[in-house]
Each structure stands twice: as C-alpha cells, then as structure tokens.
Design a protein around this motif. Structure first.
Motif, short mmCIF file in Angstrom:
data_model
loop_
_atom_site.label_atom_id
_atom_site.label_comp_id
_atom_site.label_asym_id
_atom_site.label_seq_id
_atom_site.Cartn_x
_atom_site.Cartn_y
_atom_site.Cartn_z
N PHE A 30 -53.98 -37.20 -88.93
CA PHE A 30 -53.46 -38.37 -88.33
C PHE A 30 -53.98 -39.52 -89.47
CE2 PHE A 30 -57.40 -38.65 -86.25
CZ PHE A 30 -57.64 -40.16 -86.19
N HIS A 31 -53.39 -40.69 -89.55
CA HIS A 31 -53.60 -41.71 -90.35
C HIS A 31 -53.79 -43.26 -89.79
CE1 HIS A 31 -49.30 -41.99 -90.72
NE2 HIS A 31 -49.41 -43.22 -90.72
N VAL A 32 -54.25 -43.87 -90.35
CA VAL A 32 -54.72 -45.37 -89.72
C VAL A 32 -54.47 -46.16 -91.12
CG1 VAL A 32 -56.16 -46.96 -88.42
CG2 VAL A 32 -56.22 -44.60 -88.04
N HIS A 33 -53.65 -47.22 -91.13
CA HIS A 33 -53.47 -47.80 -92.01
C HIS A 33 -54.50 -49.32 -91.77
CE1 HIS A 33 -50.37 -46.14 -94.12
NE2 HIS A 33 -49.63 -45.97 -93.05
N LYS A 34 -54.85 -50.10 -93.02
CA LYS A 34 -55.36 -51.19 -93.11
C LYS A 34 -55.19 -52.08 -92.03
CE LYS A 34 -57.78 -54.70 -96.07
NZ LYS A 34 -57.96 -54.98 -97.36
N GLY A 35 -56.29 -52.58 -91.16
CA GLY A 35 -55.87 -53.42 -90.05
C GLY A 35 -55.34 -53.19 -88.69
N GLU A 36 -55.12 -51.73 -88.74
CA GLU A 36 -54.69 -51.09 -87.65
C GLU A 36 -55.71 -50.66 -86.66
OE1 GLU A 36 -50.75 -48.06 -86.84
OE2 GLU A 36 -52.28 -47.47 -88.42
N VAL A 37 -55.36 -50.69 -85.33
CA VAL A 37 -56.10 -50.33 -84.26
C VAL A 37 -55.20 -48.97 -83.66
CG1 VAL A 37 -57.36 -50.79 -82.07
CG2 VAL A 37 -57.19 -52.52 -83.89
N VAL A 38 -56.34 -47.82 -83.58
CA VAL A 38 -55.75 -46.56 -82.96
C VAL A 38 -56.50 -46.23 -82.05
CG1 VAL A 38 -55.08 -44.19 -83.46
CG2 VAL A 38 -54.34 -45.98 -85.24
N THR A 39 -56.14 -46.10 -80.96
CA THR A 39 -56.78 -45.30 -79.78
C THR A 39 -56.73 -44.05 -79.35
OG1 THR A 39 -57.10 -47.67 -78.53
CG2 THR A 39 -57.67 -45.92 -77.28
N LEU A 40 -57.85 -43.26 -79.17
CA LEU A 40 -57.54 -41.83 -78.60
C LEU A 40 -57.83 -41.72 -77.11
CD1 LEU A 40 -59.88 -40.25 -81.42
CD2 LEU A 40 -57.47 -40.97 -81.66
N ILE A 41 -56.89 -41.05 -76.39
CA ILE A 41 -57.16 -41.21 -75.18
C ILE A 41 -57.00 -39.71 -74.71
CG2 ILE A 41 -56.47 -43.35 -74.51
CD1 ILE A 41 -53.71 -42.40 -73.36
N GLY A 42 -57.26 -39.11 -73.62
CA GLY A 42 -57.22 -37.91 -72.90
C GLY A 42 -58.18 -37.49 -72.30
N GLU A 203 -59.11 -59.89 -86.02
CA GLU A 203 -59.54 -60.42 -87.37
C GLU A 203 -58.94 -59.59 -88.39
OE1 GLU A 203 -63.79 -60.91 -87.27
OE2 GLU A 203 -63.73 -62.78 -85.64
N GLY A 204 -58.50 -58.29 -87.81
CA GLY A 204 -57.73 -57.61 -88.72
C GLY A 204 -58.63 -56.29 -89.12
N MET A 205 -59.91 -55.96 -88.24
CA MET A 205 -60.76 -54.80 -88.72
C MET A 205 -59.91 -53.45 -88.34
SD MET A 205 -63.56 -53.46 -89.57
CE MET A 205 -64.58 -54.82 -89.90
N THR A 206 -60.03 -52.59 -89.19
CA THR A 206 -59.43 -51.29 -89.07
C THR A 206 -60.46 -50.49 -88.05
OG1 THR A 206 -58.68 -51.18 -91.44
CG2 THR A 206 -58.65 -49.16 -90.13
N MET A 207 -59.65 -50.15 -86.93
CA MET A 207 -60.64 -49.55 -85.84
C MET A 207 -60.03 -48.24 -85.20
SD MET A 207 -62.19 -52.74 -83.73
CE MET A 207 -60.50 -53.41 -83.24
N VAL A 208 -60.75 -47.35 -85.01
CA VAL A 208 -60.47 -46.12 -84.08
C VAL A 208 -61.51 -46.26 -82.89
CG1 VAL A 208 -60.22 -43.63 -83.93
CG2 VAL A 208 -59.84 -44.84 -86.24
N MET A 209 -60.76 -46.08 -81.64
CA MET A 209 -61.53 -46.13 -80.35
C MET A 209 -61.22 -44.92 -79.60
SD MET A 209 -60.95 -50.18 -79.02
CE MET A 209 -59.33 -49.95 -78.48
N VAL A 210 -62.18 -44.37 -78.99
CA VAL A 210 -62.20 -43.70 -77.66
C VAL A 210 -62.61 -44.43 -76.32
CG1 VAL A 210 -63.06 -41.64 -76.59
CG2 VAL A 210 -62.81 -41.56 -79.11
N THR A 211 -61.73 -44.57 -75.51
CA THR A 211 -61.96 -45.48 -74.09
C THR A 211 -60.95 -44.95 -73.18
OG1 THR A 211 -61.97 -47.47 -73.57
CG2 THR A 211 -60.14 -46.84 -74.94
N HIS A 212 -61.66 -45.19 -71.85
CA HIS A 212 -60.98 -44.82 -70.80
C HIS A 212 -60.49 -46.06 -70.23
CE1 HIS A 212 -61.55 -40.70 -70.35
NE2 HIS A 212 -62.95 -40.72 -70.63
N GLU A 213 -60.86 -47.39 -70.84
CA GLU A 213 -60.18 -48.88 -70.60
C GLU A 213 -58.77 -48.73 -70.65
OE1 GLU A 213 -61.68 -51.00 -68.64
OE2 GLU A 213 -63.80 -50.06 -68.93
N MET A 214 -57.79 -48.27 -70.08
CA MET A 214 -56.19 -48.21 -70.28
C MET A 214 -55.87 -49.41 -70.72
SD MET A 214 -55.75 -45.07 -70.91
CE MET A 214 -57.18 -43.91 -70.63
N ALA A 215 -56.15 -50.49 -69.84
CA ALA A 215 -55.43 -51.77 -70.01
C ALA A 215 -55.81 -52.43 -71.28
CB ALA A 215 -55.78 -52.60 -68.82
#
Length: 262
Positions: A30-42, A203-215
């Motif tokens: 997978f890929h994440v572009h600059k300033g994008e926030v992608v969350t991994l759930i499961g 602020e535009g930080m590129t981020m990948v998160m793992v979280t159970h905080e669905m909202a």
C-alpha cells in the motif's frame, strides 16, 4: 523504485513477516501520500502493529521493501540486492518515522524535557542547549509547558503519552506512526491524546495509525485499511469502509466494535 506516477511519502511493497514460521504479514502493499492519514483497523492478530513496526524497521521484513520519501528504510541497495544497514545509519533511517507506542516507554530517571531531548542529542548530534530548547517548544505544543521539570511518574497516563508524542516529533520525522496510542489510557485521558493527533493531522503531517477508536478514525482518516489474516481485505474512504463495507469480513468486524455516529 516506486512505479506510481507520483512518488508517495510511504511506499510498502510486497512486505511479508513471519514469526516462528507463522506468517503475520503476508505480501502486503500500500502507499500513503504526503499529508495523508491512513488508519489500519482489524481484529487482534491481523498484523497491524507488525506492519507498522516494519515501516519503522523495528521489525525486519522477511521479504519486500519499504520506502519513506523515496528512501529505503533499513536497507541500502548493493547491486541487485538489498543490504541491511546497522548502527547509527539504521537509527537515522528509523528517525524518518516517529513512532508512538501503546506504552509510553519513557526513562523514569529523566525529566520529561530530558526524555524529549535525548534522541536528538544521541542520534542526530544536536547540541544540548538546542535540543533542550526544542524539547521545551514541543512540550508546549502538546500542552505540557507546566511539566518541563517533572518526572514521568509525576504525570498522568495521558500526559505521559503526550510526552511520547513530543519525543517522536523531536526527531523531525517525515511521517508519524501511532500504534494504539490510547489503548493504555484511562477513558477520561483518551481525548487529550486524540486532540494532539488531530492537530497533527490538521497541520498536514503524514500519518499511519493503528486504532480501535472507530469514531476518531472516521473523523481524521483519508483512507482506512481493514486487515485480517495478515493481509489487506478492504480499503477505501472512511465513508465507504464504515458506511458501506464491501467485504463480509469487514462487515462482521465492524458489527462487533463501536461504530461512528452516522
């Protein structure tokens, strides 16, 4: 190396990781572009945290590779092969991704300012006065200007996690990685940490998160990836994944967890 028309900030290519012969992450791309926030759930055991740790080279993939800002993480090219980097070069490469863990991992014998200033001094060679000034600015940024001289044991869990975020930011990372950053907190402390993460996203930080905080994932994410059995089962916008999931595994998982308000 990336075959995308526009090189992403994070590029994960066919990454596989096994433990004791059992695959945890299987051929994931997978890929994440600059300033994008992608969350991994499961579900637990889906490989989310392992994948996140591979991005930061805290886990070494068995195969595949990862680029951050078009630079290999944890390896250098040697002819047609990859050679793992070690020592200071590995630490500097890892610094491209600021990692915030479930547990705070702060040094109890150091003040919070010293905790934040330590890695820039040791890894990047930043002079002490400069590192301490930067630590003060970052602690102020996360709402802890009144805690400069306190030790971790004098802080609440939410405050300690905000120190951990400041510590990650002190390395001037190109991306931020959050591994269940609120799971070890008392419920009343979750919001103060989510507020800091929300501000970074704004602020535009590129981020990948793992979280159970669905909202929260629904609110801040540009894309959501649902993982199960070590692979990406479904990905899309928060509206699509949470509101109209295509895969039965996604629907079954979401039916068991708290859903974002419609």
């Amino acid at each position: 190396m990336s075959d995308l028309k526009e090189d992403p900030m994070i590029y994960v290519h066919k990454v596989t990781k096994s433990f004791r012969g059992s695959p945890v992450v299987s051929d994931v791309s997978f890929h994440v572009h600059k300033g994008e926030v992608v969350t991994l759930i499961g579900p637990s055991g889906a490989g989310k945290s392992t994948l996140l740790r591979c991005i930061n080279h805290l886990e070494v993939p068995d195969s595949g590779y990862i680029l951050v800002d078009n630079e290999l993480i944890g390896y250098r090219e040697h002819g047609d092969d990859f050679v793992e980097v070690t020592g200071g070069d590995s630490a500097k490469a890892r610094a491209r991704g600021g990692m915030v863990f479930q547990r705070f991992n702060l040094f109890q014998h150091l003040t919070v300012t010293e905790n934040v200033a330590l890695a820039p001094r040791e890894v990047l060679g930043v002079p002490k006065s400069q590192a301490m000034a930067r630590a003060h600015a970052l602690l102020d940024r996360v709402g802890l200007a009144h805690r400069f001289d306190n030790y971790p044991s004098q802080l609440s869990g939410g405050e300690q996690q905000r120190v951990a975020i400041a510590r990650a930011l002190a390395m001037n990372p190109q991306v931020m990685l959050f591994d269940e950053a609120t799971s070890a907190l008392d419920p009343e402390r979750v919001g103060e940490v989510l507020d800091v993460i929300r501000e970074l996203a704004d602020e535009g930080m590129t981020m990948v998160m793992v979280t159970h905080e669905m909202a929260f994932a629904h609110e801040v994410s540009d894309r959501v990836l649902f993982l199960a059995d070590g692979g990406i089962i479904e990905e899309g916008t928060p509206e699509q994944v949470f509101g109209a999931p295509r895969h039965e595994r996604t629907r079954a998982f979401l039916s068991r967890v708290s859903q974002p308000a419609s």
